[in-house]
Each structure stands twice: as C-alpha cells, then as structure tokens.
Design a protein around this motif. Sequence first.
Motif, PDB file in Angstrom:
ATOM      1  N   LEU A  55      46.333  22.979  32.366  1.00 18.56           N
ATOM      2  CA  LEU A  55      45.096  22.204  32.404  1.00 18.56           C
ATOM      3  C   LEU A  55      44.395  22.380  31.063  1.00 18.56           C
ATOM      4  CD1 LEU A  55      43.023  20.454  33.881  1.00 18.56           C
ATOM      5  CD2 LEU A  55      41.975  22.562  34.750  1.00 18.56           C
ATOM      6  N   VAL A  56      44.199  21.270  30.353  1.00 17.90           N
ATOM      7  CA  VAL A  56      43.533  21.285  29.044  1.00 17.90           C
ATOM      8  C   VAL A  56      42.086  20.870  29.265  1.00 17.90           C
ATOM      9  CG1 VAL A  56      43.534  20.345  26.711  1.00 17.90           C
ATOM     10  CG2 VAL A  56      45.713  20.732  27.894  1.00 17.90           C
ATOM     11  N   ILE A  57      41.163  21.751  28.912  1.00 18.50           N
ATOM     12  CA  ILE A  57      39.748  21.576  29.246  1.00 18.50           C
ATOM     13  C   ILE A  57      38.929  21.372  27.977  1.00 18.50           C
ATOM     14  CG2 ILE A  57      37.770  22.569  30.436  1.00 18.50           C
ATOM     15  CD1 ILE A  57      39.791  24.432  31.900  1.00 18.50           C
ATOM     16  N   GLY A  58      38.345  20.178  27.858  1.00 23.45           N
ATOM     17  CA  GLY A  58      37.423  19.927  26.762  1.00 23.45           C
ATOM     18  C   GLY A  58      36.014  20.342  27.139  1.00 23.45           C
ATOM     19  N   ASN A  59      35.087  20.142  26.228  1.00 21.97           N
ATOM     20  CA  ASN A  59      33.707  20.563  26.469  1.00 21.97           C
ATOM     21  C   ASN A  59      32.785  19.403  26.844  1.00 21.97           C
ATOM     22  OD1 ASN A  59      34.175  23.326  25.990  1.00 21.97           O
ATOM     23  ND2 ASN A  59      34.132  22.978  23.787  1.00 21.97           N
ATOM     24  N   ARG A 170      49.875  16.106  11.386  1.00 26.48           N
ATOM     25  CA  ARG A 170      49.628  15.239  12.538  1.00 26.48           C
ATOM     26  C   ARG A 170      49.235  13.832  12.091  1.00 26.48           C
ATOM     27  NH1 ARG A 170      44.225  15.463  11.931  1.00 26.48           N
ATOM     28  NH2 ARG A 170      43.510  17.401  10.976  1.00 26.48           N
ATOM     29  N   GLY A 171      49.430  12.862  12.961  1.00 29.74           N
ATOM     30  CA  GLY A 171      49.023  11.506  12.645  1.00 29.74           C
ATOM     31  C   GLY A 171      47.632  11.168  13.138  1.00 29.74           C
ATOM     32  N   TYR A 172      47.120  11.924  14.108  1.00 28.40           N
ATOM     33  CA  TYR A 172      45.828  11.626  14.718  1.00 28.40           C
ATOM     34  C   TYR A 172      44.687  12.330  13.982  1.00 28.40           C
ATOM     35  CZ  TYR A 172      46.770  16.170  16.916  1.00 28.40           C
ATOM     36  OH  TYR A 172      47.073  17.499  17.136  1.00 28.40           O
ATOM     37  N   MET A 173      43.461  11.872  14.228  1.00 26.31           N
ATOM     38  CA  MET A 173      42.286  12.423  13.560  1.00 26.31           C
ATOM     39  C   MET A 173      41.999  13.840  14.047  1.00 26.31           C
ATOM     40  SD  MET A 173      39.398  10.121  15.501  1.00 26.31           S
ATOM     41  CE  MET A 173      38.079  10.581  14.384  1.00 26.31           C
ATOM     42  N   SER A 174      41.160  14.530  13.294  1.00 28.69           N
ATOM     43  CA  SER A 174      40.932  15.951  13.547  1.00 28.69           C
ATOM     44  C   SER A 174      39.959  16.174  14.696  1.00 28.69           C
ATOM     45  CB  SER A 174      40.390  16.627  12.280  1.00 28.69           C
ATOM     46  OG  SER A 174      40.245  18.024  12.489  1.00 28.69           O
ATOM     47  N   LEU A 175      40.509  16.275  15.901  1.00 25.37           N
ATOM     48  CA  LEU A 175      39.732  16.606  17.092  1.00 25.37           C
ATOM     49  C   LEU A 175      40.382  17.819  17.755  1.00 25.37           C
ATOM     50  CD1 LEU A 175      39.114  13.061  18.609  1.00 25.37           C
ATOM     51  CD2 LEU A 175      37.416  14.541  17.528  1.00 25.37           C
ATOM     52  N   THR A 176      39.612  18.861  17.941  1.00 27.58           N
ATOM     53  CA  THR A 176      40.163  20.123  18.450  1.00 27.58           C
ATOM     54  C   THR A 176      40.821  19.941  19.815  1.00 27.58           C
ATOM     55  OG1 THR A 176      38.437  21.327  17.247  1.00 27.58           O
ATOM     56  CG2 THR A 176      39.640  22.539  18.923  1.00 27.58           C
ATOM     57  N   LEU A 177      40.213  19.147  20.680  1.00 26.90           N
ATOM     58  CA  LEU A 177      40.782  18.943  22.013  1.00 26.90           C
ATOM     59  C   LEU A 177      42.140  18.251  21.925  1.00 26.90           C
ATOM     60  CD1 LEU A 177      40.528  19.202  25.048  1.00 26.90           C
ATOM     61  CD2 LEU A 177      39.204  17.078  25.064  1.00 26.90           C
ATOM     62  N   TYR A 178      42.290  17.305  21.001  1.00 25.30           N
ATOM     63  CA  TYR A 178      43.579  16.632  20.834  1.00 25.30           C
ATOM     64  C   TYR A 178      44.630  17.617  20.333  1.00 25.30           C
ATOM     65  CZ  TYR A 178      41.302  12.038  21.376  1.00 25.30           C
ATOM     66  OH  TYR A 178      40.616  10.945  21.852  1.00 25.30           O
ATOM     67  N   LYS A 179      44.224  18.555  19.507  1.00 31.73           N
ATOM     68  CA  LYS A 179      45.161  19.567  19.005  1.00 31.73           C
ATOM     69  C   LYS A 179      45.619  20.476  20.149  1.00 31.73           C
ATOM     70  CE  LYS A 179      42.776  19.374  14.584  1.00 31.73           C
ATOM     71  NZ  LYS A 179      41.865  20.060  13.640  1.00 31.73           N
ATOM     72  N   MET A 197      37.432  15.520  28.590  1.00 28.17           N
ATOM     73  CA  MET A 197      37.763  14.535  27.556  1.00 28.17           C
ATOM     74  C   MET A 197      37.050  13.224  27.923  1.00 28.17           C
ATOM     75  SD  MET A 197      41.541  13.146  26.339  1.00 28.17           S
ATOM     76  CE  MET A 197      42.226  14.707  25.797  1.00 28.17           C
ATOM     77  N   ASP A 198      35.748  13.317  28.071  1.00 29.04           N
ATOM     78  CA  ASP A 198      34.970  12.178  28.563  1.00 29.04           C
ATOM     79  C   ASP A 198      35.028  10.996  27.598  1.00 29.04           C
ATOM     80  OD1 ASP A 198      34.014  14.759  29.583  1.00 29.04           O
ATOM     81  OD2 ASP A 198      32.587  13.566  30.715  1.00 29.04           O
ATOM     82  N   ASN A 199      34.918  11.295  26.301  1.00 28.70           N
ATOM     83  CA  ASN A 199      34.934  10.246  25.264  1.00 28.70           C
ATOM     84  C   ASN A 199      33.936   9.139  25.582  1.00 28.70           C
ATOM     85  OD1 ASN A 199      36.756  11.496  23.601  1.00 28.70           O
ATOM     86  ND2 ASN A 199      38.536  10.375  24.345  1.00 28.70           N
TER      87      ASN A 199
END
Length: 284
Positions: A55-59, A170-179, A197-199
């Motif tokens: 389970l990957v948990i964002g803030n 990486r090809g994607y932008m620098s977002l810690t949750l994506y990493k 990951m509400d975005n």
Amino acid sequence: KPKALVGGSFFALFKYHLKSCIRSILYYPYALYEGRSLLSKTKSLSGVASNRRALVIGNGPSQGYLEASELNNFVKEGGETYCVNSWYVNEKLSNHIPSWMLFSDPLTFEKKEPNTDKLINYLKNNLSIKIIVPTNMIKILQDIGLKNQIYCFIDLELSILRGINPIFPRGYMSLTLYKALAWSIYLGYRSIGVIGMDNTLPRNIYNNEDNKVHLLANQAGIDDCLVDVSSYHSNVASYYYDVFRIFHHLDYFPNNSIFNLDPYSLTDRFRKVKKEDFFEDKVN
C-alpha cells in the motif's frame, strides 16, 4: 524568476527536453558513482515481492480515510506500507510504523527546517523502517548516523523517455509519491494499493487582486493553508501545465494490479476499489 510555460511553443518544449537530456548525460555517471555502495542492493530487489502486497500512501487528504489498526493488520498479514515525506506528523496514524519511507528533497534533513529533529528521532526510534533516498542523499543520512536500512535510486529526469525504473533516469516529473509507486512496481508486488494520491490540484487554485497565483495546500495531519506560488508559476496557465503533467505522467505507470482506494480522487489512471476489499484481498 517564475517559470515560463514549457508547452507554450515548440522552441520552449525543445529547450526543456534538451536541458533534460544534457543533465542526464552529465549527471547520471556521477549519480552512479554516488550510489556505488548501495545501488547493488537496489538491483537485487527487482521482482522480489511478487507474492506480497503493498500500500503506497501519499499525504493527500484521503490519507485520513485510513486507520492505524487497518495498516497494522495489513502488515501482520504480510503486506508492506510505503509512506513519504511528512507522514509522521499525522497523529491519527502515528501508531502505525511504515515498512518503507521514501524521501527525495535534500532540504528534508536540513537543520534549519522546523521538523528535522522530529523526523530524525522518529527514524532513529523506528529502526524497522527501510529508507529510500536519491543517491545524493546517502551521505546526508550517513552523517546523521541513522542505523535503518538505506536504499537508493537515481533521481534524474530524462523527459524524452517514459522510464520508471529506479536505477535509470525517470521520464516522469519529480513527485515523491510517484517515486514511491515506481519503487513498489520495481519490487513486483502482486497487488498495489494507492491512497493519498488525491491530485485535486485543479480544485485548489486561486489568484489575488494582483493576479498572483495561490494554492490551497491541504495535507493530511496539517491545517489547510493558502500558499503563494507566484514565484514559481507566473500565471494560471503555467500552473495548469504542471497539473496536466501530473496526470499525464501517470500514463507511464502500468495500471494492472494497481488500485486506487480513494473514491473521490481525481486520479483516474488506476481502478478504484473499496478500501475494505483491498485490505481483505478481494481485488484482482
């Protein structure tokens, strides 16, 4: 100087990708050198968790849907939890110690930052937490004297590609949750849940009487606040171009066996499932 709109012209887009290529060519060898003592550990992790769940948990605010008891039971049953950045400030979930924590901002451990000592003590008091950092942060953690297991990844953006492998740019932008999500995919879990990951950034933009762009920052465990982002975004178009990239870059990630536990999230890359069904292993 506020950022210009990258997608505003062909020349601006070409310049952006060219800079990305040059940075990767110049700094990738150095990143390999910085991580020479730990990258072999990262390489050895590829596919090792194929019989487990994560389970990957964002803030994001939807982190508030979770209960510490749910997370503890999930880990007891063999699952692993991933958290990022300031996870530890959410007192509601403080009784859960995550399996992994990923950090990617060197300022996180700067002494001048208000919560640095609290974070360091949290990690020192919970040695079971495995820490994931970019190669340029390895020495920072070693100097602090952390005894946790430390793993590393390459933190460079090569924007002309769609890569998510943590040992390459990486090809994607620098977002810690994506990493963190990319790391969990690299380990090969048979099922990965995401929450926090509400975005919901499109809902949270404002500008004042001077047309300065502001963002309503809403993070789990912290009071909402209005942040002036005009030093970074010169106008609303610049802001929404980054929002576009946040959603578009999720297309670089596979969506099989990845499930979104937040029913109200704007993230539509991953199939939404009930939180209870995920924890009870009823999704496939």
